[in-house]
Design a protein around this motif. Structure first.
Motif, short mmCIF file in Angstrom:
data_model
loop_
_atom_site.label_atom_id
_atom_site.label_comp_id
_atom_site.label_asym_id
_atom_site.label_seq_id
_atom_site.Cartn_x
_atom_site.Cartn_y
_atom_site.Cartn_z
N GLU A 5 5.72 2.46 -9.29
CA GLU A 5 5.18 3.43 -8.80
C GLU A 5 4.27 3.36 -7.61
N SER A 6 3.65 2.30 -7.69
CA SER A 6 3.00 1.94 -6.48
C SER A 6 3.67 1.74 -5.22
N ILE A 7 4.96 1.05 -5.51
CA ILE A 7 5.90 0.91 -4.20
C ILE A 7 6.46 2.24 -3.69
N ARG A 8 6.73 2.93 -4.72
CA ARG A 8 7.28 4.14 -4.44
C ARG A 8 6.15 4.90 -3.58
N ILE A 9 4.95 5.26 -4.15
CA ILE A 9 3.94 5.92 -3.42
C ILE A 9 3.87 5.32 -1.72
N ALA A 15 6.76 6.30 5.12
CA ALA A 15 7.50 7.30 5.90
C ALA A 15 7.08 8.57 6.57
N ALA A 16 5.74 9.02 5.93
CA ALA A 16 4.92 10.13 6.55
C ALA A 16 4.63 9.82 7.85
N ASN A 17 4.49 8.60 8.27
CA ASN A 17 4.18 8.25 9.71
C ASN A 17 5.09 7.19 10.43
N LYS A 18 6.16 7.46 10.52
CA LYS A 18 7.11 6.65 10.95
C LYS A 18 7.06 6.06 12.14
N VAL A 336 0.51 -3.19 -1.24
CA VAL A 336 1.92 -2.90 -1.49
C VAL A 336 2.22 -2.54 -0.08
N GLU A 337 1.50 -1.56 0.45
CA GLU A 337 2.01 -0.97 1.70
C GLU A 337 1.97 -2.04 3.08
#
Length: 409
Positions: A5-9, A15-18, A336-337
């Motif tokens: 779930e952490s990876i998905r978030i 992706a919101a700031n490509k 993770v990010e």
């Protein structure tokens, strides 16, 4: 919240700031690409030099004069290597399958309008086998050529190209210091070791050189001298034993004690290979370290962007904490990010570095070698950079107090 779930978030946030994510990864991409490309070029250079030196034979031993200081206040001097030294080595050395004396001298070589200064070497028939040359056209110098002091010449492939500009040199005459020599053979190409090209040689019978070409330059104290003597040991395992025998013979014939400096260089190809490999390995490591600096710079860029991201998402962090998100969850998400940015950048960097190495190979300048360990090291250090530079922003995010974060504008 589990790791998936952490990876998905994290992917959703990136992706919101490509554009920003792409620019952030650019430092890692360039750093990893530089490491992979430079290390591959260095490894390729090492393999190239190794293969060429080994092509001469790992059992090849060379003897030549060495410059030594005789006594205090006297400059460097060299002791002549005599033809009689070659005869003594040939007679008294065991476990040798070939021995070749040579005398090398600069001369003006010309064919028609093509003329240039070349190094001309007087040799015996054993030269080809000892130095691992093969004939591409014609024949090599024979014992008969030496006995008759024949004016014949064998050309290296590059020397033939330089003199004849694509013409077939066989049967044609060239002049060496104004003396006609008939071309009886052309050697197959051996390439270059990076310090010496084996394709630019011009070979004549040694006896012909002494009588017709070299003159007084080849005499010291009325005795014939040599530039070098090459020996081929029976196998690579006894090279050191043969070297010891040769050194003993030279000390004996030149009346030198064991404590006196031997005024001759007696070395093997394995020693030369070890030295060259050490140099290229050091250079490759140095280039890799320089390229690694850009990885460090890329890591600073990642930390900077993640700190900005923490600031922009302060209210989001406060809201998540207010509804029960634990400190470890926030910490994991930002870590993770950061690691994701580094790993994706690392993968793209590896691909770019391999592509650059491939382009260098296509140019023909050098054959690069992209090894698995370089790829793994680059990937590992990309992940390490993300982990190291992501710790501080992640702790900053995890340490925010919910009330203060919700009030943040």
């Amino acid at each position: 919240m589990n790791i998936f779930e952490s990876i998905r978030i994290s992917f959703r946030a990136l992706a919101a700031n490509k554009l920003r994510s792409g620019l952030t990864m650019l430092g890692i991409i360039i750093g990893v690409a530089a490491v992979v490309a430079l290390m591959s070029i260095g490894r390729g250079a090492t393999r190239n030099i190794t293969s060429r030196v080994e092509g001469l034979g790992s059992n090849l031993i060379s003897v030549s004069s060495a410059r030594v200081v005789r006594q205090a206040g006297v400059g460097a001097q060299s002791t002549a290597l005599y033809y009689s030294d070659y005869q003594a080595i040939a007679q008294d050395t065991n476990n040798v399958v070939g021995i070749s004396p040579t005398y090398e001298s600069s001369a003006q070589v010309a064919y028609s309008a093509n003329q240039s200064q070349f190094s001309v070497t007087g040799v015996t028939p054993e030269f080809a086998s000892v130095q691992a040359y093969t004939i591409a056209q014609g024949r090599f110098i024979t014992n008969g050529d030496n006995a008759a002091e024949s004016r014949v010449v064998v050309l290296g492939s590059q020397a033939a190209t330089d003199l004849f500009s694509g013409l077939n040199p066989m049967g044609r005459d060239i002049t060496i210091n104004g003396i006609n020599f008939a071309v009886v053979g052309v050697l197959a190409s051996k390439g270059s070791t990076g310090f010496f090209s084996g394709d630019g040689v011009i070979l004549i019978p040694l006896e012909t050189g002494y009588s017709r070409l070299f003159g007084g330059r080849a005499l010291v104290n009325g005795k014939r001298t040599l530039s070098s003597v090459s020996l081929s040991a029976a196998n690579p395992n006894i090279v050191n034993s043969v070297i010891s025998q040769v050194e003993y013979i030279l000390r004996r014939d030149h009346k030198l004690t064991l404590t006196e400096t031997l005024p001759f260089s007696v070395s093997s190809q394995s020693q030369a290979l070890s030295t060259l490999t050490s140099i290229t390995t050091t250079l490759t490591t140095f280039l890799g370290a320089i390229a690694g600096i850009s990885l460090f710079v890329g890591g600073i860029g990642i930390m900077n962007i993640m700190l900005v991201s923490v600031r922009e998402r302060t209210r989001e962090i406060g809201l998540r904490k207010a509804v029960g998100a634990r400190r470890s969850v926030i910490l994991m998400q930002f870590m993770v990010e950061t690691i994701t940015l580094s790993l994706v950048g690392g993968i793209l960097g590896i691909l770019l570095g391999a592509a650059i190495a491939g382009v260098v190979t296509l140019t023909g300048l050098i054959t690069t070698y992209v090894s698995l360990d370089v790829i793994l090291y680059s990937f590992f250090f990309a992940a390490l950079v993300g982990l190291f530079f992501g710790i501080y922003p992640a702790f900053q995010a995890a340490s925010l107090r919910p009330i203060e974060a919700l009030r943040y504008e």
